[in-house]
Design an enzyme around this catalytic site. Structure first.
Site, PDB file in Angstrom:
ATOM      1  CG  HIS A 190      -0.223  -0.143   2.524  1.00 47.67           C
ATOM      2  ND1 HIS A 190      -0.291  -1.280   3.292  1.00 47.67           N
ATOM      3  CD2 HIS A 190       0.614   0.696   3.167  1.00 47.67           C
ATOM      4  CE1 HIS A 190       0.467  -1.136   4.352  1.00 47.67           C
ATOM      5  NE2 HIS A 190       1.025   0.061   4.305  1.00 47.67           N
TER       6      HIS A 190
HETATM    7  C1  T46 Z   1       3.356   0.389   6.704  1.00 47.37           C
HETATM    8  C2  T46 Z   1       3.996  -0.915   7.005  1.00 47.37           C
HETATM    9  C3  T46 Z   1       5.476  -0.840   7.085  1.00 47.37           C
HETATM   10  C4  T46 Z   1      -3.256  -0.477  14.030  1.00 47.37           C
HETATM   11  O1  T46 Z   1      -4.281  -0.680  14.711  1.00 47.37           O
HETATM   12  N1  T46 Z   1      -2.417   0.547  14.369  1.00 47.37           N
HETATM   13  C5  T46 Z   1      -1.288   0.799  13.657  1.00 47.37           C
HETATM   14  O2  T46 Z   1      -0.544   1.738  13.995  1.00 47.37           O
HETATM   15  C6  T46 Z   1      -0.989  -0.012  12.520  1.00 47.37           C
HETATM   16  C7  T46 Z   1       0.248   0.246  11.689  1.00 47.37           C
HETATM   17  C8  T46 Z   1      -1.845  -1.041  12.196  1.00 47.37           C
HETATM   18  N2  T46 Z   1      -2.950  -1.264  12.954  1.00 47.37           N
HETATM   19  C9  T46 Z   1      -3.827  -2.391  12.623  1.00 47.37           C
HETATM   20  C10 T46 Z   1      -4.516  -2.305  11.277  1.00 47.37           C
HETATM   21  C11 T46 Z   1      -4.660  -3.743  10.862  1.00 47.37           C
HETATM   22  O3  T46 Z   1      -5.836  -4.298  11.423  1.00 47.37           O
HETATM   23  O4  T46 Z   1      -3.012  -3.576  12.552  1.00 47.37           O
HETATM   24  C12 T46 Z   1      -3.458  -4.436  11.527  1.00 47.37           C
HETATM   25  C13 T46 Z   1      -2.336  -4.760  10.560  1.00 47.37           C
HETATM   26  O5  T46 Z   1      -1.986  -3.556   9.829  1.00 47.37           O
HETATM   27  P1  T46 Z   1      -1.460  -3.606   8.324  1.00 47.37           P
HETATM   28  O6  T46 Z   1      -2.124  -4.706   7.583  1.00 47.37           O
HETATM   29  O7  T46 Z   1      -1.596  -2.223   7.758  1.00 47.37           O
HETATM   30  O8  T46 Z   1       0.081  -3.979   8.546  1.00 47.37           O
HETATM   31  P2  T46 Z   1       1.257  -3.926   7.477  1.00 47.37           P
HETATM   32  O9  T46 Z   1       2.436  -4.548   8.126  1.00 47.37           O
HETATM   33  O10 T46 Z   1       0.844  -4.487   6.161  1.00 47.37           O
HETATM   34  O11 T46 Z   1       1.563  -2.367   7.246  1.00 47.37           O
HETATM   35  C14 T46 Z   1       2.100  -1.608   8.308  1.00 47.37           C
HETATM   36  C15 T46 Z   1       1.519  -0.189   8.298  1.00 47.37           C
HETATM   37  O12 T46 Z   1       0.094  -0.277   8.306  1.00 47.37           O
HETATM   38  C16 T46 Z   1       1.944   0.585   7.081  1.00 47.37           C
HETATM   39  O13 T46 Z   1       1.653   1.950   7.257  1.00 47.37           O
HETATM   40  O14 T46 Z   1       3.935   1.214   6.014  1.00 47.37           O
HETATM   41  O15 T46 Z   1       3.506  -1.533   8.204  1.00 47.37           O
END
Ligand code: T46
Length: 138
Positions: free
Chosen positions: A54
Site C-alpha cells: 500500500h
Molecule cells: C506500513 C507498514 C510498514 C493499528 O491498529 N495501528 C497501527 O498503527 C498499525 C500500523 C496497524 N494497525 C492495525 C490495522 C490492521 O488491522 O493492525 C493491523 C495490521 O496492519 P497492516 O495490515 O496495515 O500492517 P502492514 O504490516 O501491512 O503495514 C504496516 C503499516 O500499516 C503501514 O503503514 O507502512 O507496516
C-alpha cells in the site's frame, strides 16, 4: 528538525560503541524529518510472510530493522528500488505517496516504524493502479 529528504532516502542514526556493546539513540528533531506521532513494531513474522502492499496519502514514516533483516521494496511512481534492512542504526525514510512492500523476513526479525501521524485507515491507498493515478496527479 532534520532537513526534508527526497521521497525515499536513507537515515543514519549514531552508533555509540564500547566493549559492553552498541547504543543507538533517536533524537526526533535531529534525526527524523518529521515530528514523531506514533511508533509501532512488526515481529513474530512467519517465514514467507509479506506485509505492506500500500501507499499513504499523507503519512511519512521511517522503517528500521531493530533485529534480523527483511527486504523493503519501494515504488515512488517513477522508479522502483529495493533495500535490505539489517542494521538498527540504518533506516529508510518514506514520504507520502510511496508504495511499499516488505518481505523476506529473517527469523526473529523486528521491524520498527516511526510515523508522522496516528493510525488512520483512511490514509491508505491499497490499490496499486489507483496509487499510480494519484501520483501522476500530484
Ligand atoms: C506500513 C507498514 C510498514 C493499528 O491498529 N495501528 C497501527 O498503527 C498499525 C500500523 C496497524 N494497525 C492495525 C490495522 C490492521 O488491522 O493492525 C493491523 C495490521 O496492519 P497492516 O495490515 O496495515 O500492517 P502492514 O504490516 O501491512 O503495514 C504496516 C503499516 O500499516 C503501514 O503503514 O507502512 O507496516
Amino acid at each position: 528538525m532534520a532537513p526534508i529528504p527526497a521521497r525515499v532516502s536513507k537515515i543514519f542514526l549514531p552508533v555509540i560503541h564500547d566493549v559492553r556493546g552498541d547504543l543507538t539513540s533517536i533524537e526526533g528533531s535531529e534525526h527524523i524529518p518529521f515530528k514523531i506521532a506514533r511508533v509501532y513494531y512488526i515481529y513474530n513474522v512467519p517465514t514467507g510472510s509479506e506485509r505492506g502492499g500500500h501507499a499513504h496519502v499523507e503519512l511519512e514514516q521511517v522503517i528500521f530493522a531493530l533485529s534480523g533483516s527483511f527486504r523493503l521494496k519501494v515504488d515512488d511512481g517513477n522508479s522502483k528500488t529495493e533495500y535490505w534492512l539489517s542494521h538498527p542504526s540504518k533506516g529508510i525514510y518514506l514520504n507520502k505517496l510511496t508504495w511499499r512492500e516488505i518481505d523476506r523476513f529473517s527469523q526473529g526479525a523486528v521491524c520498527m516504524v516511526l510515523a508522522s501521524k496516528p493510525y488512520d485507515e483512511e490514509d491508505y491507498i491499497r490499490d496499486q493502479t489507483e496509487f499510480l493515478k494519484v501520483v501522476k496527479l500530484s
